[in-house]
Design a protein around this motif. Structure first.
Motif, PDB file in Angstrom:
ATOM      1  N   ALA A  78       0.825  -1.212   0.000  1.00 44.97           N
ATOM      2  CA  ALA A  78       0.000   0.000   0.000  1.00 44.97           C
ATOM      3  C   ALA A  78       0.861   1.265   0.000  1.00 44.97           C
ATOM      4  CB  ALA A  78      -0.927  -0.001   1.208  1.00 44.97           C
ATOM      5  N   ASN A  79       2.052   1.215   0.616  1.00 50.63           N
ATOM      6  CA  ASN A  79       2.895   2.399   0.727  1.00 50.63           C
ATOM      7  C   ASN A  79       4.076   2.409  -0.238  1.00 50.63           C
ATOM      8  OD1 ASN A  79       1.272   3.394   2.803  1.00 50.63           O
ATOM      9  ND2 ASN A  79       2.368   2.184   4.324  1.00 50.63           N
ATOM     10  N   GLY A  80       3.987   1.636  -1.315  1.00 48.27           N
ATOM     11  CA  GLY A  80       5.028   1.689  -2.347  1.00 48.27           C
ATOM     12  C   GLY A  80       6.081   0.597  -2.223  1.00 48.27           C
ATOM     13  N   PHE A  81       6.112  -0.124  -1.097  1.00 46.91           N
ATOM     14  CA  PHE A  81       7.074  -1.208  -0.930  1.00 46.91           C
ATOM     15  C   PHE A  81       6.459  -2.476  -1.538  1.00 46.91           C
ATOM     16  CE2 PHE A  81      10.227   0.841   1.804  1.00 46.91           C
ATOM     17  CZ  PHE A  81       9.531   1.985   2.161  1.00 46.91           C
ATOM     18  N   ASP A  82       6.377  -2.481  -2.884  1.00 49.01           N
ATOM     19  CA  ASP A  82       5.626  -3.497  -3.630  1.00 49.01           C
ATOM     20  C   ASP A  82       6.120  -4.921  -3.395  1.00 49.01           C
ATOM     21  OD1 ASP A  82       4.234  -1.432  -4.631  1.00 49.01           O
ATOM     22  OD2 ASP A  82       5.146  -1.438  -6.616  1.00 49.01           O
ATOM     23  N   ASN A  83       7.426  -5.115  -3.398  1.00 53.65           N
ATOM     24  CA  ASN A  83       7.986  -6.454  -3.202  1.00 53.65           C
ATOM     25  C   ASN A  83       9.369  -6.331  -2.574  1.00 53.65           C
ATOM     26  OD1 ASN A  83       9.777  -5.871  -5.474  1.00 53.65           O
ATOM     27  ND2 ASN A  83       7.917  -6.143  -6.717  1.00 53.65           N
ATOM     28  N   ILE A  84       9.964  -7.478  -2.183  1.00 51.44           N
ATOM     29  CA  ILE A  84      11.239  -7.414  -1.465  1.00 51.44           C
ATOM     30  C   ILE A  84      12.361  -6.804  -2.321  1.00 51.44           C
ATOM     31  CG2 ILE A  84      13.004  -8.741  -0.246  1.00 51.44           C
ATOM     32  CD1 ILE A  84      10.826 -10.566   0.775  1.00 51.44           C
ATOM     33  N   PRO A  85      12.522  -7.199  -3.607  1.00 50.16           N
ATOM     34  CA  PRO A  85      13.610  -6.564  -4.384  1.00 50.16           C
ATOM     35  C   PRO A  85      13.491  -5.041  -4.417  1.00 50.16           C
ATOM     36  CG  PRO A  85      12.771  -8.470  -5.558  1.00 50.16           C
ATOM     37  CD  PRO A  85      11.881  -8.279  -4.370  1.00 50.16           C
ATOM     38  N   LYS A  86      12.264  -4.519  -4.599  1.00 52.41           N
ATOM     39  CA  LYS A  86      12.062  -3.071  -4.618  1.00 52.41           C
ATOM     40  C   LYS A  86      12.375  -2.470  -3.253  1.00 52.41           C
ATOM     41  CE  LYS A  86       8.893   0.240  -6.693  1.00 52.41           C
ATOM     42  NZ  LYS A  86       7.571   0.391  -7.320  1.00 52.41           N
ATOM     43  N   SER A  87      12.037  -3.209  -2.206  1.00 54.28           N
ATOM     44  CA  SER A  87      12.274  -2.771  -0.832  1.00 54.28           C
ATOM     45  C   SER A  87      13.786  -2.726  -0.542  1.00 54.28           C
ATOM     46  CB  SER A  87      11.571  -3.739   0.119  1.00 54.28           C
ATOM     47  OG  SER A  87      11.278  -3.148   1.332  1.00 54.28           O
ATOM     48  N   VAL A  88      14.506  -3.701  -1.089  1.00 57.24           N
ATOM     49  CA  VAL A  88      15.966  -3.728  -0.926  1.00 57.24           C
ATOM     50  C   VAL A  88      16.579  -2.554  -1.684  1.00 57.24           C
ATOM     51  CG1 VAL A  88      18.067  -5.014  -1.511  1.00 57.24           C
ATOM     52  CG2 VAL A  88      16.111  -6.210  -0.527  1.00 57.24           C
ATOM     53  N   TYR A  89      16.055  -2.282  -2.899  1.00 60.99           N
ATOM     54  CA  TYR A  89      16.497  -1.125  -3.685  1.00 60.99           C
ATOM     55  C   TYR A  89      16.303   0.151  -2.877  1.00 60.99           C
ATOM     56  CZ  TYR A  89      15.284   2.824  -6.749  1.00 60.99           C
ATOM     57  OH  TYR A  89      15.148   4.062  -7.295  1.00 60.99           O
ATOM     58  N   TRP A  90      15.124   0.312  -2.255  1.00 65.15           N
ATOM     59  CA  TRP A  90      14.859   1.490  -1.434  1.00 65.15           C
ATOM     60  C   TRP A  90      15.860   1.571  -0.276  1.00 65.15           C
ATOM     61  CZ3 TRP A  90      13.760   1.671   3.754  1.00 65.15           C
ATOM     62  CH2 TRP A  90      13.444   2.931   4.256  1.00 65.15           C
ATOM     63  N   CYS A  91      16.194   0.410   0.287  1.00 63.66           N
ATOM     64  CA  CYS A  91      17.100   0.366   1.439  1.00 63.66           C
ATOM     65  C   CYS A  91      18.504   0.829   1.037  1.00 63.66           C
ATOM     66  CB  CYS A  91      17.145  -1.054   1.999  1.00 63.66           C
ATOM     67  SG  CYS A  91      17.565  -1.105   3.725  1.00 63.66           S
ATOM     68  N   VAL A  92      18.954   0.434  -0.160  1.00 61.31           N
ATOM     69  CA  VAL A  92      20.263   0.893  -0.636  1.00 61.31           C
ATOM     70  C   VAL A  92      20.213   2.395  -0.887  1.00 61.31           C
ATOM     71  CG1 VAL A  92      21.963   0.691  -2.499  1.00 61.31           C
ATOM     72  CG2 VAL A  92      20.858  -1.354  -1.623  1.00 61.31           C
ATOM     73  N   VAL A  93      19.097   2.884  -1.462  1.00 65.75           N
ATOM     74  CA  VAL A  93      18.908   4.322  -1.688  1.00 65.75           C
ATOM     75  C   VAL A  93      19.049   5.085  -0.372  1.00 65.75           C
ATOM     76  CG1 VAL A  93      17.187   6.085  -2.314  1.00 65.75           C
ATOM     77  CG2 VAL A  93      17.481   4.087  -3.765  1.00 65.75           C
ATOM     78  N   THR A  94      18.530   4.516   0.711  1.00 64.14           N
ATOM     79  CA  THR A  94      18.553   5.183   2.006  1.00 64.14           C
ATOM     80  C   THR A  94      19.922   5.062   2.680  1.00 64.14           C
ATOM     81  OG1 THR A  94      16.221   4.666   2.262  1.00 64.14           O
ATOM     82  CG2 THR A  94      17.393   5.345   4.242  1.00 64.14           C
ATOM     83  N   LEU A  95      20.490   3.858   2.679  1.00 71.24           N
ATOM     84  CA  LEU A  95      21.783   3.607   3.332  1.00 71.24           C
ATOM     85  C   LEU A  95      22.894   4.453   2.716  1.00 71.24           C
ATOM     86  CD1 LEU A  95      22.369  -0.165   4.120  1.00 71.24           C
ATOM     87  CD2 LEU A  95      22.634   1.730   5.676  1.00 71.24           C
ATOM     88  N   THR A  96      22.848   4.625   1.382  1.00 67.34           N
ATOM     89  CA  THR A  96      23.884   5.405   0.713  1.00 67.34           C
ATOM     90  C   THR A  96      23.596   6.902   0.787  1.00 67.34           C
ATOM     91  OG1 THR A  96      22.719   5.110  -1.370  1.00 67.34           O
ATOM     92  CG2 THR A  96      24.492   3.579  -0.919  1.00 67.34           C
TER      93      THR A  96
END
Lengths: 298, 298, 298, 298
Positions: free
Chosen positions: C179-197
């Motif tokens: 519902a909040n854009g975290f559609d699936n785990i790969p996309k969620s991991v992508y978001w996590c790298v975006v945030t960590l970096t």
């Protein structure tokens, strides 16, 4: 009867409240820390509309518990020092006072919702008292030294960052204009700082090709200069690190080093506070205040 | 018959599963790594709706293959150590168990779609077993040392960052208010951390002139203090680097240095694991466990 | 007739094309650099719809001029070396070929608009030839050394970043959900790298209070660990810096140091390239190739 | 009559305007700084529509006050040097002229609103005169040295960043295409720089799974290489730091060090400026210009 007078309830109280060498002194500090954190959590929760609606009564009671405890602590602090006015007008004295009064003021002046929040936010200033705890750790000394040593250079650097922001901000204002969100020069300068510091909110972003080209230059510049303050602090810290290892090595810390303990934790463990002039940072094993000469209680 | 008993199937199994000195031991570790990565890829792909719809059957079979292999491995790990309970309740023992059970639980309790995903996500904990491989490289030792050495300083620093975030977050809540997305203090503090760490999502951004001015200060502050942890780790790492070169220099590593090899790769190549107490990190050429004194197999 | 044969047109050509010691050799390199940059600018401009519509004819002619010149250069490179196949199948030989053929392929196969762009993009690979120029500067040697020296550590570090991203990505997927854009785990991991970096695009951002709290932890973690690779490279660079000053100091570079010149610019100025085996990096004043023993022309 | 001629009004004026050793010279510099900052604030405020509408008359008067004062200063600067043309065509001479003329030009040519803003923005160039003040501090010397020393390396590094941006930008253009905001290669390269420098506006963000995967690689790459320029400057700064402590230590600065003062503040306090050739950076206690030999006034 010097030693006798040393143990009256007043000096005893001073030792508990202002110092952290005795078990009761440490207990007081930990309890105080918990109540400060609790008071901050209360202010935070009250600002969340859904929580405030549900638990308003509970939060209100919590507020009063904290206020009463802070009031008692404030009074005890005043009566346990020899020169109360010195404490009252000291930095922490004023903060303690400001973080105690909000609820009393709310009663006195009625206080609309918004004004009440502003008053309670003053409680946040109390957080800085927790910072006092960092002093006990003594770990922040080397950090502070290296920041102070690179003070002038960091200022020159920040000044250069600001001038770059103003110059590039004005250029971007002229290039992009109001149509693309660069409404005026101050907003354009704000955007430029957002970009130079690599924060990049994206609420304003260049739309024209020329604007994007200039932005590329600003970003590479920002990327290049992020290295400068880091380099400064790194080098200063490394220098002070060598100094700490060479000069400050008393036999004890030398032993600590051999045992591979993080040696700087040992530095500055004395938490004595003069009852007369409120001065801290006394030598380990000091008997008299190094500022006013008053006898310190052991 | 000590040397004889050393080569029974149980010790042989222990050598293959827990150590990496023999060819079969290395092969086991590489195969395990591949299956762990495969199990993670399966969990990830299953979460992608379009892929799950298309290849549901294939993914389900893959899940069971991984589960069965993990189960076999888990049983072998238990029977190849002398004190099975020590393994079962060790950190890796618990992780191994948790990453094996999801599919069995799914059968037992039926398991709705969402609950199943949560169960399978536990498999991710298995990733940490891969981290064990870093130990074989031995390259992370110096890194770990410099992080541990600067532990206290980093904590003091992070504490300062948190206090700044709370103070600035409250100020921004009062300045911008709910109308501009700063709904409550916790959200405002979250925004402040987003800004201080230079992440800058832009989901919330200051709209008022005063808010943008305060944001400028926060960003320059964040830009300035990003230098501090970097400086700390840099200096600590440089220090430990000197230590490693001076103290740990055995004749071999000294030779390695002369030949310009990255000498730290050579450190800590012993992957022996005591069959009795599961202790690792033995000296090169050790014959007995340095913790329990049990004979190590060569 | 060794000196005589040394000056036939073939060796002369080799000197001009492959080396940069003579004025004509330098001129050739600079002209080549200009044409490579021109070819890249052409590919870029063609991708801009508005420019391509206006100046399509001009860009098309420019493309053919560059293609013809690259073809001539490619043929000259083949005939001026003794072992043409070695050049053709070398890294730069393949790149040179791939950046020459697009236009010929476009004629042969007709080539729709999109396919043509993909073909022309191959020209970009030519950019790497410019990187060869960095070798002449010799400035990148120390940089390369310090990156190579910290290779293993950086890999261990990046591995840790990836594991953190997978773990936190999965947690965020479970907390925030589709519902909040975290559609699936790969996309969620992508978001996590975006945030960590600390990039923080903001296309996906946490909406729930719990998600924002976990994000705060991720960001502070990312902020803390950004220090690690910086610390590693800093320390390695400082070490190699000391090495360069101590060991590599020939009388000339020592003199250079005394005159306060940036001494590393002087290192590795020899641009000779063996006509037989295409080997470079010869000693200053070398007469014969250090790999195949063939005579180098002065 | 050398000493007598030294104190005519002209040399007196030169001392006040160009130097900062006398009380009146310092006062002039501080007043000038205030007026420059005021002129910048005026340009900024005028660009804010709401403020300009309200206080247009006040801002207009302020503009003229600043313009008249800058005109007087410009004339005084010309008449107080022996070779006026040398000042007029010097870097600061041209900037001073350009920051004075906007209002006169506005009267001469009428000047529409937009053109007027552009003209006034020229005033911003005046900011650089403030930078001159940094010279008096002398604190930026070491900083400048370490940046100059790492000049070549930083250029090689930025070149590598640019090549990566072009290569990855083209790949992303081919992968994502116009539908997802990657309209053309230049815009795609711009996005790539935004990502590599960890700015991350989010105005353009990858939408396809492959695009997000490539972005992850770009970000981790950017995260890894952010360490490189930091490492360079850190190491160079540390080196120059050692040099400054060892070589530049005159008895005075050595004493300063013992007293724990930030010793580099003491360096380069001489603000004398030759009346004949406008040269600065004279030795402490110099009597004659080290460039043209003209007598300096004490």
């Amino acid at each position: 009867m010097e030693p006798n007078q040393n143990h009256t309830w007043k000096t005893k109280l001073h030792e508990v409240i202002y110092e952290a060498d005795t078990p009761s002194g440490k207990l007081f500090d930990v309890l105080l820390l918990i109540f400060i954190l609790l008071s901050i959590v209360l202010v935070m929760l009250e600002s969340v509309v859904s929580i405030d609606r549900e638990y308003h009564r509970l939060l209100y009671i919590g507020e009063w518990v904290v206020t009463v405890l802070f009031t008692i602590e404030y009074i005890l602090r005043i009566i346990s020092v020899k020169k109360p006015f010195k404490y009252v007008f000291s930095f922490f004295g004023i903060i303690d006072f400001l973080s105690t009064i909000p609820m009393y003021l709310a009663i006195l002046f009625g206080g609309g919702a918004q004004a009440l929040v502003t008053l309670r936010a003053l409680r946040l200033l109390r957080v800085f008292r927790i910072l006092k705890l960092a002093r006990y750790l003594g770990a922040s000394n080397q950090l502070k030294d290296s920041i102070i040593a690179s003070r002038v250079k960091i200022m020159v650097f920040l000044f250069a960052v600001m001038v770059s922001s103003i110059v590039f901000g004005t250029i971007m204002y002229l290039v992009e204009g109001e149509a693309n969100g660069f409404d005026n020069i101050p907003k354009s300068v704000y955007w430029c700082v957002v970009t130079l510091t690599t924060v990049g909110f994206g609420d304003i972003a260049p739309q024209t090709a020329l604007g994007q080209f200039i932005t590329t230059i600003i970003m590479i510049l920002g990327y290049g200069i992020i290295a400068v303050p880091t380099g400064i602090v790194s080098a200063e810290y490394a220098k002070s690190s060598i100094k700490y290892n060479d000069n400050n090595a008393t036999p004890e810390t030398k032993a600590a080093k051999t045992m591979d303990l993080p040696e700087d934790v040992e530095l500055h463990m004395n938490s004595q506070c003069c009852i007369n002039c409120l001065n801290t940072k006394h030598q380990d094993g000091a008997d008299f205040c190094h500022k006013c000469g008053h006898k310190l209680h052991q």
